[in-house]
Design a protein around this motif. Structure first.
Motif, PDB file in Angstrom:
ATOM      1  N   GLY A  77     -80.593  40.704   5.943  1.00  0.00           N
ATOM      2  CA  GLY A  77     -80.182  39.439   5.315  1.00  0.00           C
ATOM      3  C   GLY A  77     -78.732  39.409   4.890  1.00  0.00           C
ATOM      4  O   GLY A  77     -78.019  38.429   5.149  1.00  0.00           O
ATOM      5  N   GLN A  78     -78.257  40.486   4.268  1.00  0.00           N
ATOM      6  CA  GLN A  78     -76.876  40.482   3.753  1.00  0.00           C
ATOM      7  C   GLN A  78     -75.862  40.442   4.890  1.00  0.00           C
ATOM      8  O   GLN A  78     -74.860  39.741   4.803  1.00  0.00           O
ATOM      9  N   LEU A  79     -76.151  41.202   5.963  1.00  0.00           N
ATOM     10  CA  LEU A  79     -75.227  41.201   7.109  1.00  0.00           C
ATOM     11  C   LEU A  79     -75.191  39.808   7.745  1.00  0.00           C
ATOM     12  O   LEU A  79     -74.116  39.277   8.066  1.00  0.00           O
TER      13      LEU A  79
ATOM     14  N   ALA B 179     -80.198  27.313   6.549  1.00  0.00           N
ATOM     15  CA  ALA B 179     -80.556  28.740   6.499  1.00  0.00           C
ATOM     16  C   ALA B 179     -80.747  29.193   5.070  1.00  0.00           C
ATOM     17  O   ALA B 179     -81.637  30.000   4.771  1.00  0.00           O
ATOM     18  N   ASN B 180     -79.885  28.681   4.198  1.00  0.00           N
ATOM     19  CA  ASN B 180     -79.882  29.130   2.808  1.00  0.00           C
ATOM     20  C   ASN B 180     -78.973  28.146   2.068  1.00  0.00           C
ATOM     21  O   ASN B 180     -77.848  27.896   2.510  1.00  0.00           O
ATOM     22  N   LEU B 181     -79.430  27.596   0.953  1.00  0.00           N
ATOM     23  CA  LEU B 181     -78.624  26.608   0.223  1.00  0.00           C
ATOM     24  C   LEU B 181     -77.282  27.208  -0.192  1.00  0.00           C
ATOM     25  O   LEU B 181     -76.263  26.512  -0.212  1.00  0.00           O
TER      26      LEU B 181
ATOM     27  N   GLY C 291     -87.750  24.795   3.683  1.00  0.00           N
ATOM     28  CA  GLY C 291     -87.343  26.146   4.039  1.00  0.00           C
ATOM     29  C   GLY C 291     -86.459  26.111   5.280  1.00  0.00           C
ATOM     30  O   GLY C 291     -85.910  25.062   5.642  1.00  0.00           O
ATOM     31  N   ASN C 292     -86.344  27.263   5.919  1.00  0.00           N
ATOM     32  CA  ASN C 292     -85.535  27.373   7.135  1.00  0.00           C
ATOM     33  C   ASN C 292     -86.460  27.154   8.337  1.00  0.00           C
ATOM     34  O   ASN C 292     -87.333  27.974   8.602  1.00  0.00           O
ATOM     35  N   THR C 293     -86.259  26.039   9.033  1.00  0.00           N
ATOM     36  CA  THR C 293     -87.104  25.744  10.203  1.00  0.00           C
ATOM     37  C   THR C 293     -86.356  26.028  11.518  1.00  0.00           C
ATOM     38  O   THR C 293     -86.679  25.453  12.561  1.00  0.00           O
TER      39      THR C 293
ATOM     40  N   ASP D  86     -95.466  40.138  -3.690  1.00  0.00           N
ATOM     41  CA  ASP D  86     -94.664  40.361  -4.891  1.00  0.00           C
ATOM     42  C   ASP D  86     -93.347  39.587  -4.770  1.00  0.00           C
ATOM     43  O   ASP D  86     -92.334  40.109  -4.300  1.00  0.00           O
ATOM     44  N   THR D  87     -93.383  38.318  -5.170  1.00  0.00           N
ATOM     45  CA  THR D  87     -92.172  37.493  -5.191  1.00  0.00           C
ATOM     46  C   THR D  87     -92.318  36.501  -6.329  1.00  0.00           C
ATOM     47  O   THR D  87     -93.334  36.497  -7.026  1.00  0.00           O
ATOM     48  N   SER D  88     -91.305  35.658  -6.533  1.00  0.00           N
ATOM     49  CA  SER D  88     -91.395  34.688  -7.632  1.00  0.00           C
ATOM     50  C   SER D  88     -90.621  33.425  -7.275  1.00  0.00           C
ATOM     51  O   SER D  88     -89.676  33.457  -6.467  1.00  0.00           O
TER      52      SER D  88
ATOM     53  N   GLU E  76     -83.345  30.956  -6.693  1.00  0.00           N
ATOM     54  CA  GLU E  76     -82.000  31.438  -7.006  1.00  0.00           C
ATOM     55  C   GLU E  76     -81.274  31.937  -5.751  1.00  0.00           C
ATOM     56  O   GLU E  76     -80.093  31.671  -5.560  1.00  0.00           O
ATOM     57  N   ARG E  77     -81.989  32.660  -4.865  1.00  0.00           N
ATOM     58  CA  ARG E  77     -81.331  33.263  -3.693  1.00  0.00           C
ATOM     59  C   ARG E  77     -81.219  32.317  -2.509  1.00  0.00           C
ATOM     60  O   ARG E  77     -80.380  32.524  -1.633  1.00  0.00           O
ATOM     61  N   THR E  78     -82.127  31.311  -2.427  1.00  0.00           N
ATOM     62  CA  THR E  78     -82.149  30.492  -1.205  1.00  0.00           C
ATOM     63  C   THR E  78     -82.140  28.985  -1.457  1.00  0.00           C
ATOM     64  O   THR E  78     -81.853  28.214  -0.541  1.00  0.00           O
TER      65      THR E  78
HETATM   66  O1  UT7 Z   1     -81.284  31.065   9.774  1.00  0.00           O
HETATM   67  C1  UT7 Z   1     -80.909  32.262  10.373  1.00  0.00           C
HETATM   68  C2  UT7 Z   1     -79.854  32.908   9.646  1.00  0.00           C
HETATM   69  N1  UT7 Z   1     -80.358  33.518   8.451  1.00  0.00           N
HETATM   70  C3  UT7 Z   1     -79.602  33.535   7.374  1.00  0.00           C
HETATM   71  O2  UT7 Z   1     -78.538  32.989   7.383  1.00  0.00           O
HETATM   72  C4  UT7 Z   1     -80.109  34.332   6.182  1.00  0.00           C
HETATM   73  C5  UT7 Z   1     -78.951  35.000   5.508  1.00  0.00           C
HETATM   74  N2  UT7 Z   1     -79.358  35.865   4.408  1.00  0.00           N
HETATM   75  C6  UT7 Z   1     -79.888  35.370   3.256  1.00  0.00           C
HETATM   76  O3  UT7 Z   1     -80.103  34.180   3.124  1.00  0.00           O
HETATM   77  C7  UT7 Z   1     -80.140  36.335   2.135  1.00  0.00           C
HETATM   78  O4  UT7 Z   1     -79.628  37.607   2.479  1.00  0.00           O
HETATM   79  C8  UT7 Z   1     -81.646  36.482   1.729  1.00  0.00           C
HETATM   80  C9  UT7 Z   1     -82.110  35.211   1.070  1.00  0.00           C
HETATM   81  C10 UT7 Z   1     -82.473  36.785   2.950  1.00  0.00           C
HETATM   82  C11 UT7 Z   1     -81.807  37.629   0.734  1.00  0.00           C
HETATM   83  O5  UT7 Z   1     -81.006  37.413  -0.392  1.00  0.00           O
HETATM   84  P1  UT7 Z   1     -80.077  38.606  -0.935  1.00  0.00           P
HETATM   85  O6  UT7 Z   1     -79.403  38.083  -2.113  1.00  0.00           O
HETATM   86  O7  UT7 Z   1     -79.206  39.051   0.208  1.00  0.00           O
HETATM   87  O8  UT7 Z   1     -81.122  39.700  -1.359  1.00  0.00           O
HETATM   88  P2  UT7 Z   1     -81.290  41.218  -0.825  1.00  0.00           P
HETATM   89  O9  UT7 Z   1     -81.841  41.237   0.549  1.00  0.00           O
HETATM   90  O10 UT7 Z   1     -80.024  41.945  -1.086  1.00  0.00           O
HETATM   91  O11 UT7 Z   1     -82.399  41.762  -1.803  1.00  0.00           O
HETATM   92  C12 UT7 Z   1     -82.154  41.891  -3.222  1.00  0.00           C
HETATM   93  C13 UT7 Z   1     -83.411  42.412  -3.887  1.00  0.00           C
HETATM   94  C14 UT7 Z   1     -83.979  43.659  -3.216  1.00  0.00           C
HETATM   95  O12 UT7 Z   1     -84.516  44.459  -4.239  1.00  0.00           O
HETATM   96  P3  UT7 Z   1     -83.681  45.697  -4.826  1.00  0.00           P
HETATM   97  O13 UT7 Z   1     -83.433  46.600  -3.660  1.00  0.00           O
HETATM   98  O14 UT7 Z   1     -82.442  45.121  -5.397  1.00  0.00           O
HETATM   99  O15 UT7 Z   1     -84.612  46.278  -5.839  1.00  0.00           O
HETATM  100  C15 UT7 Z   1     -85.114  43.140  -2.375  1.00  0.00           C
HETATM  101  O16 UT7 Z   1     -86.129  44.092  -2.160  1.00  0.00           O
HETATM  102  O17 UT7 Z   1     -84.452  41.429  -3.799  1.00  0.00           O
HETATM  103  C16 UT7 Z   1     -85.640  42.016  -3.233  1.00  0.00           C
HETATM  104  N3  UT7 Z   1     -86.327  40.973  -2.473  1.00  0.00           N
HETATM  105  C17 UT7 Z   1     -87.189  40.124  -3.036  1.00  0.00           C
HETATM  106  N4  UT7 Z   1     -87.644  39.999  -4.286  1.00  0.00           N
HETATM  107  C18 UT7 Z   1     -88.518  39.009  -4.554  1.00  0.00           C
HETATM  108  C19 UT7 Z   1     -86.221  40.675  -1.145  1.00  0.00           C
HETATM  109  N5  UT7 Z   1     -86.990  39.621  -0.860  1.00  0.00           N
HETATM  110  C20 UT7 Z   1     -87.617  39.265  -2.018  1.00  0.00           C
HETATM  111  C21 UT7 Z   1     -88.528  38.243  -2.344  1.00  0.00           C
HETATM  112  N6  UT7 Z   1     -88.954  38.153  -3.624  1.00  0.00           N
HETATM  113  N7  UT7 Z   1     -88.984  37.360  -1.439  1.00  0.00           N
END
Ligand code: UT7
Length: 334
Positions: free
Chosen positions: A226-228, A263-265, A290-292, A28-30, A36-38
């Protein structure tokens, strides 16, 4: 004291392209959420039976780097291999590279510093060359993430981000003024579990995992808050880049090209804004791969070099943050 420089670069990514749409068919993703997030549009995954492994992708990237460095494989004095997804629990993947490359014997070190792995590996190589102990060091970052991701909705916050691939660099004793100017490395184990794969390990062996029969947060899949991680990443990236600039009496205006760990755009764009760098002074390719992890910087550096974006005399800044938490920067004069 000697100096080291990057003499040759190479990269390899598997042919198999996995788009966001492909992922939305199995969890379940899109495409919209992921972009938008990455910023990611697609990534590469090893296909079962395509002959790839973490070490073997590393070998493919290494062969190109060795050829471009115009040295023979037998001139390599040391292999430093960075990964979080090695072929085996032990031995490390560096020895597999040494064998597959056909080098009869040479020292091989595996570095386990995840997203910062390539910066750590470059730093290790640089120290050996500086002291005069070795002349040519092969540094590899390679990841086979797809072999260990939770490809269900449960794991979507991690599994949509990571991709497979390898990058390599030959570091050699410098005979001119191009050199690694500095490396700065850090870790903060207080956050070790916030981006981790806990088991199987000596602390969490298979029978325990099965006995616990967890329905969520299965510890043999990667876990990430992810957020932390995001919040710490933007702070540490800035700090460690400034640390490198200060140590070399450089200013942000002196940066010709910044290659942040992919890691993330959104993280890259935050850093770009913070350092007021124009688009042509930051290199990103997370959209395609992606993130390799340990492979992201050497893949990006290789592509930037292939596209003519790395020129003699340029100040190049490499920086990374990730699991550990670990972070680091490397400033070099090309
Ligand atoms: O390289 C190592 C270091 N890693 C990083 O630097 C990663 C750092 N973190 C991030 O890049 C971001 O935190 C993520 C891309 C991992 C996540 O983005 P976010 O904006 O922090 O999203 P979130 O974790 O707060 O999730 C928001 C919502 C949640 O749903 P609810 O609770 O708002 O209903 C998640 O369940 O998005 C949901 N969600 C998804 N929805 C669709 C989480 N993953 C997905 C997904 N597709 N793949």
């Amino acid at each position: 004291m000697y100096s080291s420089k990057i003499k040759g670069l190479g990269k390899y990514v598997p042919e198999n392209i996995v788009t966001n749409k492909d992922l939305s068919e199995i969890m379940d993703t899109s495409d919209e959420w992921i972009q938008e997030r990455t910023g990611i549009k697609e990534r590469r995954h090893i296909k079962k039976g395509d002959g790839n492994s973490c070490a073997k992708m590393g070998v493919k990237a290494a062969k190109i780097a060795i050829e471009r460095a115009e040295i023979d494989k037998d001139d390599i004095d040391l292999i430093v291999f960075a990964t979080l997804s090695p072929d085996y629990y032990f031995p490390g993947s560096g020895v597999i590279v040494q064998d597959v490359l056909g080098i009869e014997t040479c020292p091989a070190i595996d570095v386990r510093n995840q997203c910062s792995g390539f910066i750590y590996a470059i730093s290790v190589a640089d120290q050996f060359i500086k002291t005069g102990m070795y002349k040519n060091v092969l540094v590899i970052g390679s990841e086979n993430h797809s072999g260990g991701l939770d490809m269900t909705t449960r794991g979507r916050n991690v599994s949509v981000i990571f991709g497979d691939g390898a990058g390599a660099a030959v570091l050699s004793r410098s005979e001119d003024d191009s050199k690694i100017l500095s490396t700065h490395l850090h870790s903060q184990g207080q956050y070790s579990k916030e981006l981790s794969l806990i088991g199987p390990s000596t602390q969490h062996w298979v029978p325990e995992i099965i006995a616990e029969n967890p329905q969520e947060n299965i510890p043999y899949y990667p876990y990430m808050d992810g957020q932390l991680v995001f919040k710490h990443a933007v702070v540490r990236f800035s700090e460690v880049i400034n640390e490198g600039l200060d140590a070399n009496d450089l200013k942000k205006e002196d940066i010709n090209l910044l290659i942040p760990h992919q890691a993330n755009l959104r993280i890259s764009q935050f850093i770009q804004k913070k350092f007021q760098l124009s688009d042509d002074r930051v290199y990103n390719n997370i959209q395609r791969y992606g993130n390799t992890t340990a492979a992201s910087i050497p893949i990006a550096l290789t592509e930037a070099w292939e596209e003519g974006k790395v020129k003699k005399g340029d100040v190049i800044v490499l920086a990374a943050f990730g699991s550990g938490f670990t972070w680091g920067s490397c400033i070099l004069k090309w």
